[in-house]
Design a protein around this motif. Structure first.
Motif, mmCIF file in Angstrom:
data_model
loop_
_atom_site.group_PDB
_atom_site.id
_atom_site.type_symbol
_atom_site.label_atom_id
_atom_site.label_comp_id
_atom_site.label_asym_id
_atom_site.label_seq_id
_atom_site.Cartn_x
_atom_site.Cartn_y
_atom_site.Cartn_z
ATOM 1 N N HIS A 109 0.815 -1.211 0.000
ATOM 2 C CA HIS A 109 0.000 0.000 0.000
ATOM 3 C C HIS A 109 0.853 1.268 0.000
ATOM 4 O O HIS A 109 0.367 2.322 -0.416
ATOM 5 N N PHE A 110 2.081 1.179 0.494
ATOM 6 C CA PHE A 110 2.866 2.405 0.614
ATOM 7 C C PHE A 110 4.240 2.358 -0.044
ATOM 8 O O PHE A 110 4.939 3.374 -0.107
ATOM 9 N N GLU A 111 4.647 1.205 -0.566
ATOM 10 C CA GLU A 111 5.979 1.109 -1.183
ATOM 11 C C GLU A 111 6.171 2.152 -2.275
ATOM 12 O O GLU A 111 7.211 2.811 -2.350
ATOM 13 N N SER A 112 5.171 2.324 -3.125
ATOM 14 C CA SER A 112 5.309 3.253 -4.247
ATOM 15 C C SER A 112 5.279 4.709 -3.804
ATOM 16 O O SER A 112 5.680 5.605 -4.567
ATOM 17 N N ALA A 113 4.789 4.954 -2.581
ATOM 18 C CA ALA A 113 4.720 6.334 -2.086
ATOM 19 C C ALA A 113 6.064 6.821 -1.565
ATOM 20 O O ALA A 113 6.248 8.025 -1.337
ATOM 21 N N LEU A 114 7.003 5.916 -1.374
ATOM 22 C CA LEU A 114 8.308 6.279 -0.838
ATOM 23 C C LEU A 114 9.264 6.532 -2.000
ATOM 24 O O LEU A 114 9.441 5.686 -2.873
ATOM 25 N N ALA A 115 9.877 7.686 -1.998
ATOM 26 C CA ALA A 115 10.796 8.041 -3.084
ATOM 27 C C ALA A 115 12.208 8.104 -2.525
ATOM 28 O O ALA A 115 12.529 8.975 -1.723
#
Length: 318
Positions: free
Chosen positions: A231-237
């Motif tokens: 749910h949040f992997e792609s939100a971390l840059a």
């Protein structure tokens, strides 16, 4: 008490484990009734305290066997005025139970801590309302609302306070300010929906930067909890400064949405090994993430898998 308040060992590095999904473990695996999902009520009986002791010790043993640190979070996610009222706990009773939760953890630490396993005591704070639904408090109201619980933890000798499953920026700001006023370290843990955003649509970046801006960087660091890594992997840059403020994860076992979990009558335990691998991937990309544990649906199996994937076990003698 207050053993590490002025020198939190998490600041110095190393892996620190936490427990898993306290409430879901007690309800679904141990058959214990928790009214309004409140585990703190168990502190009011000898049998309840024994259940909690056995629960925490299953995780402490994992940390001990891997020479990892451990964060002992109090079972007080629901121990605030609104939920307390539903359970017939007035302000005095809540203050007492919050303080006794820290005393309970201090006894555990005395029995388990060693030169190879540092144990930090954290007073756990939950949202005023439902962690899956947006609240309506502004920051000042949130500060006033949560101050009593923060004060109880500070007086009882907790090393820090951690606010879990927050989905509103203003509530996070209020809690951080309450802790700041009482000179106790504070950690803020947001939860996100399946799209990696808070329930009102803010990004994690917007939430973290807003809390830091409005509190002059009061939180020691931030966590993410009550969401699956997918749910949040792609939100971390990688490489962006705000991500460096996230120092840990307490993920759900299930990939289901909050609504799906809320409506489910069967516990989805997911795949502990897969969760462990996902934590290892997060650690490789974001090495500052060193507070590792679980949330809804996770138990000692998940934390053991996370530990095996992320922590090098100590050599066995003989």
């Amino acid at each position: 008490m207050t053993k590490y308040r002025y020198d939190l060992p998490q600041r110095r590095g190393g892996i620190f484990l936490t427990d898993g999904g306290l409430e879901t473990t007690l309800i679904f695996h141990r058959g214990i009734e928790l009214p309004h999902f409140a585990a703190f009520v168990l502190l009011d009986s000898d049998e309840g305290r024994q259940q909690l002791k056995r629960y925490y010790e299953s995780y402490l043993a994992i940390a001990r066997d891997h020479s990892a640190g451990f964060v002992l979070d109090s079972p007080t996610w629901r121990a605030n005025p609104d939920w307390g009222a539903k359970l017939d706990y007035d302000a005095a009773a809540l203050r007492s139970i919050n303080m006794r939760s820290i005393e309970f953890l201090d006894e555990l630490r005395a029995n388990w801590e060693s030169p190879k396993m540092t144990c930090v005591i954290s007073g756990a704070i939950g949202p005023r309302g439902d962690g899956y639904k947006a609240g309506n408090m502004d920051a000042s109201e949130a500060e006033a609302y949560h101050a009593a619980q923060v004060s109880a933890f500070a007086e009882a000798g907790a090393d820090l306070v951690t606010a879990y499953t927050l989905n509103g920026i203003d509530e996070a700001i209020g809690i951080a300010r309450a802790a700041q006023a009482l000179a106790i370290p504070v950690v803020i843990s947001f939860t996100v929906e399946t799209n990696g955003r808070l329930v009102r649509g803010e990004t994690l970046r917007e939430a973290i930067e807003a809390v830091d801006r409005e509190t002059k960087n009061a939180p020691e660091f931030f966590l993410i909890n009550c969401a699956h890594p997918t749910h949040f992997e792609s939100a971390l840059a990688a490489g962006e400064a705000w991500v460096n403020r996230i120092h840990g994860v307490r993920a759900n076992a299930s990939t289901k949405s909050h609504q799906e979990l809320d409506e489910s009558e069967v516990l989805d335990c997911g795949d502990p090994s897969d969760l462990g691998r996902r934590y290892a991937d997060l650690r490789r990309s974001f090495p500052r993430m060193r507070i590792l544990g679980g949330c809804c649906g996770t138990d000692h199996r998940h934390v053991a898998a996370i530990c095996e994937a992320c922590v090098v076990p100590r050599p066995r003698s003989g």
